[in-house]
Design a protein around this motif. Structure first.
Motif, PDB file in Angstrom:
ATOM      1  N   ALA A 161      29.520  43.875  55.332  1.00 25.58           N
ATOM      2  CA  ALA A 161      29.192  43.947  53.901  1.00 25.58           C
ATOM      3  C   ALA A 161      30.315  44.599  53.115  1.00 25.58           C
ATOM      4  N   ALA A 162      30.937  45.628  53.726  1.00 23.15           N
ATOM      5  CA  ALA A 162      32.029  46.303  53.037  1.00 23.15           C
ATOM      6  C   ALA A 162      33.201  45.362  52.823  1.00 23.15           C
ATOM      7  N   ALA A 163      33.436  44.481  53.807  1.00 21.19           N
ATOM      8  CA  ALA A 163      34.544  43.536  53.695  1.00 21.19           C
ATOM      9  C   ALA A 163      34.306  42.512  52.596  1.00 21.19           C
ATOM     10  N   GLU A 164      33.042  42.342  52.183  1.00 17.19           N
ATOM     11  CA  GLU A 164      32.713  41.337  51.188  1.00 17.19           C
ATOM     12  C   GLU A 164      32.631  41.899  49.764  1.00 17.19           C
ATOM     13  N   LEU A 165      32.996  43.145  49.581  1.00 16.34           N
ATOM     14  CA  LEU A 165      32.990  43.716  48.242  1.00 16.34           C
ATOM     15  C   LEU A 165      33.991  42.973  47.359  1.00 16.34           C
ATOM     16  N   THR A 166      33.654  42.859  46.086  1.00 15.43           N
ATOM     17  CA  THR A 166      34.491  42.137  45.127  1.00 15.43           C
ATOM     18  C   THR A 166      35.469  43.085  44.455  1.00 15.43           C
ATOM     19  N   GLU A 167      36.696  42.644  44.291  1.00 15.05           N
ATOM     20  CA  GLU A 167      37.701  43.468  43.616  1.00 15.05           C
ATOM     21  C   GLU A 167      37.585  43.311  42.112  1.00 15.05           C
ATOM     22  N   LYS A 188      30.484  35.914  45.053  1.00 10.75           N
ATOM     23  CA  LYS A 188      29.934  34.830  45.866  1.00 10.75           C
ATOM     24  C   LYS A 188      28.416  34.877  45.942  1.00 10.75           C
ATOM     25  N   ASN A 189      27.860  36.082  46.057  1.00  8.62           N
ATOM     26  CA  ASN A 189      26.410  36.184  46.212  1.00  8.62           C
ATOM     27  C   ASN A 189      25.656  35.783  44.946  1.00  8.62           C
ATOM     28  N   LEU A 190      26.354  35.812  43.805  1.00 10.88           N
ATOM     29  CA  LEU A 190      25.738  35.425  42.533  1.00 10.88           C
ATOM     30  C   LEU A 190      26.213  34.059  42.058  1.00 10.88           C
ATOM     31  N   ASP A 191      27.062  33.401  42.886  1.00 10.28           N
ATOM     32  CA  ASP A 191      27.621  32.095  42.530  1.00 10.28           C
ATOM     33  C   ASP A 191      28.275  32.145  41.156  1.00 10.28           C
TER      34      ASP A 191
END
Length: 236
Positions: A161-167, A188-191
């Motif tokens: 999950a940490a790797a998927e954080l948005t910058e 990505k999770n909100l498209d």
């Protein structure tokens, strides 16, 4: 004299921090810890509490602690002995450098957010966010204690999950409205494509450690019909 000694220690630790290896960092409690071992945490965001005992046998109990990347941990530290003890989080290199300064200046007083110093019978706290996977060491740097083996480690397990954080980058902070304006990459999770937009924050305390212009990594969800930042960390 104490201020001069603290400044000597600070200079040594800042050199290590600039190379990404320091835990001692800023004796005024700045953000110099983040690159190596994490960053000061917010108590309201603590995901768990860990009780640690310090003893005159020169040991921590427990001496090994497992956490997940991204966790904010509240350490409740108790000195059950009759001697002064402390718990200092840091890289091994930074702890050794700090210890050498302490041996030369045993009366030095310091108070960084990554440490707590306690007299006999006292209890104190450290709140720390572990932002990187790997090992974070801790030790008692009172003269003689480190050499006697008063050491331990926090093992930080990597998080998908940490790797998927948005910058992103902070453009505006509205504390009264509990809002944050971010220029960000795709969520990505909100498209949602990258853009600049206003978010609610799940916890207004998140805003206390942030500044306009900060580069950040964050997670957002749609809660009650509003786009809400549920997690955020500054990239210093």
């Amino acid at each position: 004299m104490k201020n001069t000694l603290c400044n000597t220690a600070l200079a040594a630790l800042l050199v290590l921090t600039s190379t990404g290896t320091s835990a001692g960092g800023n004796h005024a409690g700045g953000h110099d810890h983040a690159d190596a071992i994490g960053a000061p945490g917010i108590a309201a965001n603590a995901t768990r509490t860990v009780n640690v005992e310090m003893t005159d046998a020169m040991r921590f109990n427990p001496s090994g602690i497992d956490v997940k990347q991204g966790d904010t941990v509240r350490f409740v530290v108790t000195n059950s002995g009759k001697l002064k003890h402390e718990l200092v989080l840091g890289t091994e290199e930074a702890l050794k450098a700090h210890y050498e300064v302490m041996k030369k200046n045993p009366g030095m007083e310091h108070a960084d957010p990554n440490m707590v110093t306690l007299a006999a019978g006292q209890t104190g706290e450290i709140v720390w966010q572990f932002t990187k996977a790997g090992k974070v060491n801790f030790a008692c740097l009172q003269p003689g204690h480190y050499e006697a083996g008063m050491k331990g480690a926090v093992n930080v397990e990597g998080s998908a999950a940490a790797a998927e954080l948005t910058e992103g980058e902070i453009r505006k902070i509205d504390k009264d409205g509990k809002k944050l304006t971010l220029k960000h990459g795709p969520l990505k999770n909100l498209d949602m494509p990258g853009m600049t937009m206003v978010f609610q924050v799940k916890d207004e305390a998140m805003l206390d450690t942030l500044q306009v212009g900060d580069k950040v990594r964050f997670e957002a969800e749609k809660i009650g019909g509003k786009f809400t930042v549920t997690r955020i960390e500054a990239v210093r």
